[in-house]
Design an enzyme around this catalytic site. Structure first.
Site, short mmCIF file in Angstrom:
data_model
loop_
_atom_site.label_atom_id
_atom_site.label_comp_id
_atom_site.label_asym_id
_atom_site.label_seq_id
_atom_site.Cartn_x
_atom_site.Cartn_y
_atom_site.Cartn_z
N LYS A 168 30.63 13.43 24.24
CA LYS A 168 30.15 12.31 23.44
C LYS A 168 28.64 12.14 23.62
O LYS A 168 28.11 12.47 24.68
CB LYS A 168 30.87 11.02 23.87
N HIS A 287 43.40 20.47 17.09
CA HIS A 287 43.15 19.06 16.81
C HIS A 287 43.90 18.68 15.53
O HIS A 287 44.02 19.48 14.61
CB HIS A 287 41.65 18.79 16.64
#
Length: 473
Positions: A168, A287
């Protein structure tokens, strides 16, 4: 004038496609739909219409029906059931002969089961709740490129879940700073770091630069820790050709694992990549970006348990499954159901977990369940209790949000995991004694103590939108 050899006119679907006395065959593909019919359309007619439109039927009689064996090829609605707590919808159970589908092709199966029928005017809403793939079909599918045991052997990690972290912020970092974050997390104790789903090849960080800086970080962390490390390099791309180019470069650099967004990229591209991974000894992380568009509405779409099954058939070594305790959608019993669908060789029908059918996977290997989304150290006891060992726990903000930095966040998660595994192995009840277990471990880990203080008030207590039907709990 040609003689009349068949009866023309609009079909009564119930007359042809409703067979309540049908004897199910082992080779049949079975599906259950939640059907919300239009006012005035009775259940049997609506169920038969779904069976027809998802198999051989069209709206009118055609003379070419005489050139095929309709009894052999048609789908059959064989049962309807009430949906507990819903006066409008019902469950329609449909059996399809296996010859309707191309061997090993999820693309072909979905084109029938969730194709034009979902726009059919006779129903107001339609949801594919579950599918029983017969072993005859399962054996034609590639399955996970490696599977759980092979992945553990490649990474040399046993006896515990694996730890990961999504870097992140997910967008905006330069390749060099991205690589730095990867190194700090892996050096601190994680097994994997990860590209987020929308990290592809943007102007701020081109894919080739990212791959090179990440692999430099992995090699440095491995040298310093003596552990095998990895990073999910996202090879999702605008075209299959570009996808394979990125996968090949990851292989050249020595990456152990790559990543793919299997829904947004498309099933055809995904199955091709899974085959490439098998041929090239590459682990494949999956994902599920875009899944909630398909599965979150409880009345229309495709349930995630079906998306889990098709991923196992097409191929993937790790799949995001939700966390139960984190920020993302996921009913506990349903999640336990699709975790088993991902990992076990045989699963029995269990309505309490949303499983409508037995599912036999034969010799097909299982895949790791990935828990990711809003989790932190306080969740560790529950995560281990829910998921067991064959899982990956990915702490994004729960690693990089540590007040002392990325390495400290990784260390806190590693200490918390090992403390919980030790307690579990000693026979302690993790979800009852979790606070005590973590507090004791924090006495010798200032990183864990700081993490526990930082996130002690963080909870995600929103109710689940897509719940199991009340009578099935």
């Amino acid at each position: 004038m040609a003689s009349k050899t068949y009866t023309a006119g609009v079909k009564d679907y119930r007359e042809t496609y409703w067979e309540p006395d049908y004897k199910i065959k082992d080779s049949d593909l079975l599906a259950v739909f939640k059907v919300t019919p239009q006012p005035g359309v009775d259940r049997e007619e609506a169920a038969a219409a779904v069976a027809a439109e998802s198999s051989t039927g069209t709206w009118t009689t055609v003379w070419t029906d005489l050139l095929t064996d309709l009894e052999h090829y048609k789908g059959r609605a064989y049962k309807v059931e009430d949906v507990p707590g819903d006066d409008e919808a019902f469950y329609a159970f449909i059996a399809y002969p296996i010859d309707l589908f191309e061997e090993g092709s999820i693309v072909n199966v979905f084109t029938s089961l969730v194709g034009n029928v979902f726009g059919f005017k006779a129903v107001r809403a339609l949801r594919l709740e579950d599918v029983r793939f017969p072993l005859h079909f399962v054996m034609t599918c590639p399955g996970p490129p490696n599977g759980i045991q092979v992945e553990r052997d490649k990474m040399n990690k046993y006896g515990r879940p694996l730890l990961g972290c999504t870097i992140k912020p997910k967008l905006g970092l330069s390749a060099k700073n991205y690589g730095r974050a990867v190194y700090e997390c892996l050096r601190g104790g994680l097994d994997f770091t990860k590209d987020d789903e929308n990290v592809n090849s943007q102007p701020f960080m081109r894919w080739r630069d990212r791959f090179e800086f990440v692999m430099e970080a992995i090699q440095k962390a491995e040298e310093e820790t003596g552990e095998r490390k990895g990073h999910y390099l996202n090879v999702t791309a605008p075209t299959p050709e570009e996808m394979y180019k990125r996968a090949e470069f990851a292989k050249e650099l020595g990456a152990p694992i790559i990543m793919h967004d299997y829904i947004t990229a498309g099933f055809c591209a995904h199955q091709g990549l899974a085959n490439w991974c098998r041929d090239n000894g590459m682990l494949l992380h999956i994902h599920r970006a875009m899944h909630a568009v398909l599965d979150r509405n409880p009345n229309h779409g495709i349930h995630f348990r079906v998306l889990t099954k098709i991923l196992r058939l097409m191929g993937g070594d790790q799949l995001h499954t939700g966390t139960v305790v984190g920020k993302l959608e996921g009913d506990r019993q349903s999640t336990l159901g699709w975790i088993d669908l991902l990992r076990k060789p045989y699963i029995e029908e269990d309505r309490s977990r949303g499983l409508f059918f037995d599912q036999d996977w034969g010799a097909m290997p299982g895949a790791f369940a990935v828990a990711s989304g809003g989790i932190h150290v306080w969740h560790m006891p529950a995560l281990l209790s829910i998921f067991g060992d064959d899982a990956v726990f990915q702490f994004g903000g729960g690693t990089l949000g540590h007040p002392w930095g990325n390495a400290a966040g990784a260390a806190a998660n590693r200490v918390a995991l090992e403390a919980c595994v030790k307690a579990r192995n000693e026979g302690r009840e993790l979800e009852k004694e979790g606070k005590e277990i973590l507090t004791e471990a924090a006495k010798s880990s200032p990183e864990l103590k700081a993490a526990m203080e930082t996130w002690k008030e963080i909870k995600f207590e929103f109710d689940t939108v897509d719940k199991l039907d009340t009578a099935h709990r």
